[in-house]
Design a protein around this motif. Structure first.
Motif, PDB file in Angstrom:
ATOM      1  N   HIS A  36       0.906  -1.136  -0.115  1.00 23.13           N
ATOM      2  CA  HIS A  36      -0.060  -0.092  -0.223  1.00 23.13           C
ATOM      3  C   HIS A  36       0.548   1.159  -0.270  1.00 23.13           C
ATOM      4  O   HIS A  36       2.555   1.202   0.286  1.00 23.13           O
ATOM      5  CB  HIS A  36      -0.483   0.117   1.186  1.00 23.13           C
ATOM      6  CG  HIS A  36      -2.132  -0.471   1.272  1.00 23.13           C
ATOM      7  ND1 HIS A  36      -2.568  -1.234   0.212  1.00 23.13           N
ATOM      8  CD2 HIS A  36      -2.112  -2.296   1.991  1.00 23.13           C
ATOM      9  CE1 HIS A  36      -3.694  -2.033   0.629  1.00 23.13           C
ATOM     10  NE2 HIS A  36      -3.200  -2.688   1.512  1.00 23.13           N
ATOM     11  N   THR A  55      -4.667   3.278  -0.266  1.00 18.39           N
ATOM     12  CA  THR A  55      -5.035   2.376  -1.281  1.00 18.39           C
ATOM     13  C   THR A  55      -5.247   1.100   0.028  1.00 18.39           C
ATOM     14  O   THR A  55      -6.147   0.427  -0.880  1.00 18.39           O
ATOM     15  CB  THR A  55      -3.809   2.017  -1.902  1.00 18.39           C
ATOM     16  OG1 THR A  55      -2.772   1.096  -0.902  1.00 18.39           O
ATOM     17  CG2 THR A  55      -3.263   2.639  -2.442  1.00 18.39           C
ATOM     18  N   LEU A  56      -5.703   2.111   0.808  1.00 16.54           N
ATOM     19  CA  LEU A  56      -6.498   1.309   1.386  1.00 16.54           C
ATOM     20  C   LEU A  56      -8.077   0.574   1.691  1.00 16.54           C
ATOM     21  O   LEU A  56      -8.524  -0.295   1.071  1.00 16.54           O
ATOM     22  CB  LEU A  56      -6.293   0.994   3.309  1.00 16.54           C
ATOM     23  CG  LEU A  56      -5.105   0.610   3.856  1.00 16.54           C
ATOM     24  CD1 LEU A  56      -5.318   1.253   5.389  1.00 16.54           C
ATOM     25  CD2 LEU A  56      -4.725  -0.860   3.700  1.00 16.54           C
ATOM     26  N   SER A  61      -6.488  -1.232  -5.646  1.00 14.00           N
ATOM     27  CA  SER A  61      -5.391  -1.309  -4.427  1.00 14.00           C
ATOM     28  C   SER A  61      -3.808  -1.693  -4.988  1.00 14.00           C
ATOM     29  O   SER A  61      -4.015  -2.060  -6.522  1.00 14.00           O
ATOM     30  CB  SER A  61      -6.702  -3.026  -3.710  1.00 14.00           C
ATOM     31  OG  SER A  61      -6.271  -3.817  -4.817  1.00 14.00           O
TER      32      SER A  61
END
Length: 114
Positions: A36, A55-56, A61
């Protein structure tokens, strides 16, 4: 352990330089892992996070350049919503290359000035 200490030395060197030259502006801090990438706009005077993106919780992702660009756009939008337009870029101990550069370029395109 030697690699970790070199990273820490780079991170502290960058942070010290930023504090000397920031002029009271909020700091756009970037952290990346193998999976991430994270970005925060931090007001060091009050010690609070003004805006954050990663990006969580996003649709893209992973830790590739496309995901980093999306996080850059998201952090620019969140910062503008919070009323922040100018920041100083804190790359931490990471080199300004690849994903970190993609995030910074996308944040600039999104309207943040640094």
């Amino acid at each position: 352990m030697a690699k970790l200490s070199l990273f820490e030395r780079r991170r502290r060197r960058v942070r010290t330089t930023l504090r000397a030259r920031s002029g009271g502006k909020p700091r756009l801090s970037v952290h990346r892992t193998g999976k991430h990438i994270y970005a925060q706009v931090i007001d060091d005077a009050s010690g609070k996070t003004v805006a954050a993106a990663s990006t969580l919780g996003s649709k893209t992702s992973g830790a590739n350049i496309d995901a980093a660009s999306q996080v850059g756009k998201d952090i620019a939008a969140a910062a503008k919503k919070a009323g922040v337009t100018t920041v100083v870029f804190d790359r931490g101990g990471f080199l300004f290359h690849g994903r970190v550069k993609a995030l910074a370029d996308a944040a600039r395109e999104g309207g943040l000035e640094f």
